[in-house]
Design a protein around this motif. Structure first.
Motif, PDB file in Angstrom:
ATOM      1  N   HIS A  25       0.836  -1.206   0.000  1.00  0.00           N
ATOM      2  CA  HIS A  25       0.000   0.000   0.000  1.00  0.00           C
ATOM      3  C   HIS A  25       0.868   1.252   0.000  1.00  0.00           C
ATOM      4  CE1 HIS A  25      -3.979  -1.697   0.259  1.00  0.00           C
ATOM      5  NE2 HIS A  25      -3.674  -2.398   1.336  1.00  0.00           N
ATOM      6  N   ARG A  26       1.963   1.242   0.744  1.00  0.00           N
ATOM      7  CA  ARG A  26       2.867   2.398   0.785  1.00  0.00           C
ATOM      8  C   ARG A  26       3.464   2.655  -0.601  1.00  0.00           C
ATOM      9  NH1 ARG A  26       3.836   6.350   3.696  1.00  0.00           N
ATOM     10  NH2 ARG A  26       3.888   5.171   5.615  1.00  0.00           N
ATOM     11  N   VAL A  27       3.894   1.604  -1.272  1.00  0.00           N
ATOM     12  CA  VAL A  27       4.513   1.740  -2.593  1.00  0.00           C
ATOM     13  C   VAL A  27       3.520   2.318  -3.593  1.00  0.00           C
ATOM     14  CG1 VAL A  27       5.539   0.472  -4.520  1.00  0.00           C
ATOM     15  CG2 VAL A  27       6.180  -0.097  -2.170  1.00  0.00           C
ATOM     16  N   TRP A  28       2.326   1.744  -3.649  1.00  0.00           N
ATOM     17  CA  TRP A  28       1.331   2.221  -4.612  1.00  0.00           C
ATOM     18  C   TRP A  28       0.848   3.633  -4.277  1.00  0.00           C
ATOM     19  CZ3 TRP A  28       0.867   0.459  -9.231  1.00  0.00           C
ATOM     20  CH2 TRP A  28       1.195  -0.853  -9.508  1.00  0.00           C
ATOM     21  N   ALA A  29       0.669   3.929  -3.005  1.00  0.00           N
ATOM     22  CA  ALA A  29       0.250   5.278  -2.611  1.00  0.00           C
ATOM     23  C   ALA A  29       1.323   6.298  -2.963  1.00  0.00           C
ATOM     24  CB  ALA A  29      -0.065   5.330  -1.123  1.00  0.00           C
ATOM     25  N   ASP A  30       2.595   5.973  -2.717  1.00  0.00           N
ATOM     26  CA  ASP A  30       3.688   6.872  -3.106  1.00  0.00           C
ATOM     27  C   ASP A  30       3.653   7.132  -4.604  1.00  0.00           C
ATOM     28  OD1 ASP A  30       4.680   7.233  -0.549  1.00  0.00           O
ATOM     29  OD2 ASP A  30       6.345   5.812  -0.791  1.00  0.00           O
ATOM     30  N   PHE A  31       3.420   6.082  -5.394  1.00  0.00           N
ATOM     31  CA  PHE A  31       3.325   6.205  -6.849  1.00  0.00           C
ATOM     32  C   PHE A  31       2.185   7.148  -7.240  1.00  0.00           C
ATOM     33  CE2 PHE A  31       1.834   4.612 -11.007  1.00  0.00           C
ATOM     34  CZ  PHE A  31       2.993   4.816 -11.740  1.00  0.00           C
ATOM     35  N   ALA A  32       1.097   7.122  -6.460  1.00  0.00           N
ATOM     36  CA  ALA A  32      -0.057   7.992  -6.724  1.00  0.00           C
ATOM     37  C   ALA A  32       0.129   9.392  -6.145  1.00  0.00           C
ATOM     38  CB  ALA A  32      -1.326   7.360  -6.145  1.00  0.00           C
ATOM     39  N   GLY A  33       1.261   9.619  -5.459  1.00  0.00           N
ATOM     40  CA  GLY A  33       1.531  10.936  -4.889  1.00  0.00           C
ATOM     41  C   GLY A  33       0.905  11.164  -3.534  1.00  0.00           C
ATOM     42  N   VAL A  34       0.508  10.092  -2.856  1.00  0.00           N
ATOM     43  CA  VAL A  34      -0.140  10.201  -1.546  1.00  0.00           C
ATOM     44  C   VAL A  34       0.855   9.799  -0.468  1.00  0.00           C
ATOM     45  CG1 VAL A  34      -2.013   9.346  -0.092  1.00  0.00           C
ATOM     46  CG2 VAL A  34      -2.410   9.768  -2.521  1.00  0.00           C
ATOM     47  N   ARG A  35       1.058  10.686   0.492  1.00  0.00           N
ATOM     48  CA  ARG A  35       1.977  10.416   1.592  1.00  0.00           C
ATOM     49  C   ARG A  35       1.197  10.433   2.905  1.00  0.00           C
ATOM     50  NH1 ARG A  35       4.213  10.487  -2.630  1.00  0.00           N
ATOM     51  NH2 ARG A  35       6.301  11.042  -3.240  1.00  0.00           N
ATOM     52  N   GLY A  36       1.716   9.792   3.910  1.00  0.00           N
ATOM     53  CA  GLY A  36       1.077   9.789   5.219  1.00  0.00           C
ATOM     54  C   GLY A  36       1.002   8.388   5.777  1.00  0.00           C
ATOM     55  N   ALA A  37       0.303   8.243   6.880  1.00  0.00           N
ATOM     56  CA  ALA A  37       0.183   6.948   7.544  1.00  0.00           C
ATOM     57  C   ALA A  37      -1.027   6.153   7.054  1.00  0.00           C
ATOM     58  CB  ALA A  37       0.088   7.145   9.052  1.00  0.00           C
ATOM     59  N   THR A  38      -2.068   6.861   6.582  1.00  0.00           N
ATOM     60  CA  THR A  38      -3.291   6.203   6.127  1.00  0.00           C
ATOM     61  C   THR A  38      -3.805   6.882   4.869  1.00  0.00           C
ATOM     62  OG1 THR A  38      -4.692   7.634   7.470  1.00  0.00           O
ATOM     63  CG2 THR A  38      -3.993   5.538   8.473  1.00  0.00           C
ATOM     64  N   ALA A  39      -4.690   6.190   4.174  1.00  0.00           N
ATOM     65  CA  ALA A  39      -5.314   6.747   2.971  1.00  0.00           C
ATOM     66  C   ALA A  39      -6.613   5.998   2.717  1.00  0.00           C
ATOM     67  CB  ALA A  39      -4.385   6.624   1.775  1.00  0.00           C
ATOM     68  N   LEU A  40      -7.348   6.487   1.757  1.00  0.00           N
ATOM     69  CA  LEU A  40      -8.560   5.820   1.301  1.00  0.00           C
ATOM     70  C   LEU A  40      -8.261   5.197  -0.057  1.00  0.00           C
ATOM     71  CD1 LEU A  40     -10.932   8.701   2.273  1.00  0.00           C
ATOM     72  CD2 LEU A  40     -10.863   6.459   3.369  1.00  0.00           C
ATOM     73  N   LEU A  41      -8.446   3.893  -0.164  1.00  0.00           N
ATOM     74  CA  LEU A  41      -8.230   3.170  -1.409  1.00  0.00           C
ATOM     75  C   LEU A  41      -9.575   2.987  -2.090  1.00  0.00           C
ATOM     76  CD1 LEU A  41      -6.628   1.430  -3.420  1.00  0.00           C
ATOM     77  CD2 LEU A  41      -6.911  -0.486  -1.819  1.00  0.00           C
ATOM     78  N   VAL A  42      -9.665   3.409  -3.354  1.00  0.00           N
ATOM     79  CA  VAL A  42     -10.926   3.341  -4.083  1.00  0.00           C
ATOM     80  C   VAL A  42     -10.769   2.423  -5.285  1.00  0.00           C
ATOM     81  CG1 VAL A  42     -12.711   4.670  -5.246  1.00  0.00           C
ATOM     82  CG2 VAL A  42     -11.406   5.702  -3.402  1.00  0.00           C
ATOM     83  N   THR A  43     -11.642   1.402  -5.353  1.00  0.00           N
ATOM     84  CA  THR A  43     -11.629   0.472  -6.476  1.00  0.00           C
ATOM     85  C   THR A  43     -13.043   0.266  -7.002  1.00  0.00           C
ATOM     86  OG1 THR A  43     -11.856  -1.454  -5.023  1.00  0.00           O
ATOM     87  CG2 THR A  43      -9.606  -0.794  -5.603  1.00  0.00           C
ATOM     88  N   ARG A  44     -13.094  -0.163  -8.249  1.00  0.00           N
ATOM     89  CA  ARG A  44     -14.364  -0.582  -8.849  1.00  0.00           C
ATOM     90  C   ARG A  44     -14.101  -1.948  -9.464  1.00  0.00           C
ATOM     91  NH1 ARG A  44     -18.783   2.179  -9.855  1.00  0.00           N
ATOM     92  NH2 ARG A  44     -17.742   4.191  -9.851  1.00  0.00           N
ATOM     93  N   ASP A  45     -14.768  -2.956  -8.944  1.00  0.00           N
ATOM     94  CA  ASP A  45     -14.552  -4.336  -9.377  1.00  0.00           C
ATOM     95  C   ASP A  45     -13.070  -4.706  -9.320  1.00  0.00           C
ATOM     96  OD1 ASP A  45     -17.290  -4.766  -9.822  1.00  0.00           O
ATOM     97  OD2 ASP A  45     -17.160  -3.927 -11.836  1.00  0.00           O
ATOM     98  N   GLY A  46     -12.363  -4.218  -8.296  1.00  0.00           N
ATOM     99  CA  GLY A  46     -10.972  -4.560  -8.076  1.00  0.00           C
ATOM    100  C   GLY A  46      -9.950  -3.678  -8.771  1.00  0.00           C
ATOM    101  N   ALA A  47     -10.378  -2.816  -9.683  1.00  0.00           N
ATOM    102  CA  ALA A  47      -9.458  -1.926 -10.399  1.00  0.00           C
ATOM    103  C   ALA A  47      -9.466  -0.544  -9.739  1.00  0.00           C
ATOM    104  CB  ALA A  47      -9.871  -1.797 -11.851  1.00  0.00           C
ATOM    105  N   PRO A  48      -8.305   0.098  -9.625  1.00  0.00           N
ATOM    106  CA  PRO A  48      -8.256   1.431  -9.002  1.00  0.00           C
ATOM    107  C   PRO A  48      -9.138   2.433  -9.733  1.00  0.00           C
ATOM    108  CG  PRO A  48      -6.043   0.575  -9.344  1.00  0.00           C
ATOM    109  CD  PRO A  48      -6.989  -0.357 -10.050  1.00  0.00           C
ATOM    110  N   VAL A  49      -9.768   3.309  -8.983  1.00  0.00           N
ATOM    111  CA  VAL A  49     -10.558   4.402  -9.534  1.00  0.00           C
ATOM    112  C   VAL A  49      -9.697   5.655  -9.463  1.00  0.00           C
ATOM    113  CG1 VAL A  49     -12.590   5.852  -9.208  1.00  0.00           C
ATOM    114  CG2 VAL A  49     -12.754   3.379  -8.868  1.00  0.00           C
ATOM    115  N   GLY A  50      -9.509   6.315 -10.592  1.00  0.00           N
ATOM    116  CA  GLY A  50      -8.636   7.492 -10.622  1.00  0.00           C
ATOM    117  C   GLY A  50      -7.224   7.082 -10.262  1.00  0.00           C
ATOM    118  N   ARG A  51      -6.643   7.777  -9.300  1.00  0.00           N
ATOM    119  CA  ARG A  51      -5.278   7.416  -8.879  1.00  0.00           C
ATOM    120  C   ARG A  51      -5.271   6.307  -7.829  1.00  0.00           C
ATOM    121  NH1 ARG A  51      -3.793  12.945  -5.612  1.00  0.00           N
ATOM    122  NH2 ARG A  51      -5.552  12.805  -4.188  1.00  0.00           N
TER     123      ARG A  51
END
Length: 72
Positions: A25-51
């Motif tokens: 999660h840290r690796v993918w969030a960093d790739f999406a430009g999101v830093r911090g301890a937590t985030a909201l992961l958004v998917t539709r049928d298992g595929a990321p929505v937006g970033r």
């Protein structure tokens, strides 16, 4: 979000999950430009929505209609 984890679902296979940013999660969030301890992961049928990862509810609201989400 803090220590609590939550999952919300919406129409069309939409899923929002509060995640700790560790491991993959840290690796993918960093790739999406999101830093911090937590985030909201958004998917539709298992595929990321937006970033995929969003640092706040305010950022999430720009992509998802929050009124359509249900806990669970």
């Amino acid at each position: 979000m803090g220590e609590d984890r939550g999952t919300w679902t919406g129409p069309g296979g939409l899923r929002v999950t509060a995640v700790r940013l560790t491991g993959a999660h840290r690796v993918w969030a960093d790739f999406a430009g999101v830093r911090g301890a937590t985030a909201l992961l958004v998917t539709r049928d298992g595929a990321p929505v937006g970033r995929g990862y969003y640092p706040s509810v305010e950022d999430l609201a720009e992509v998802v209609d929050l009124a359509e989400l249900r806990s669970g």
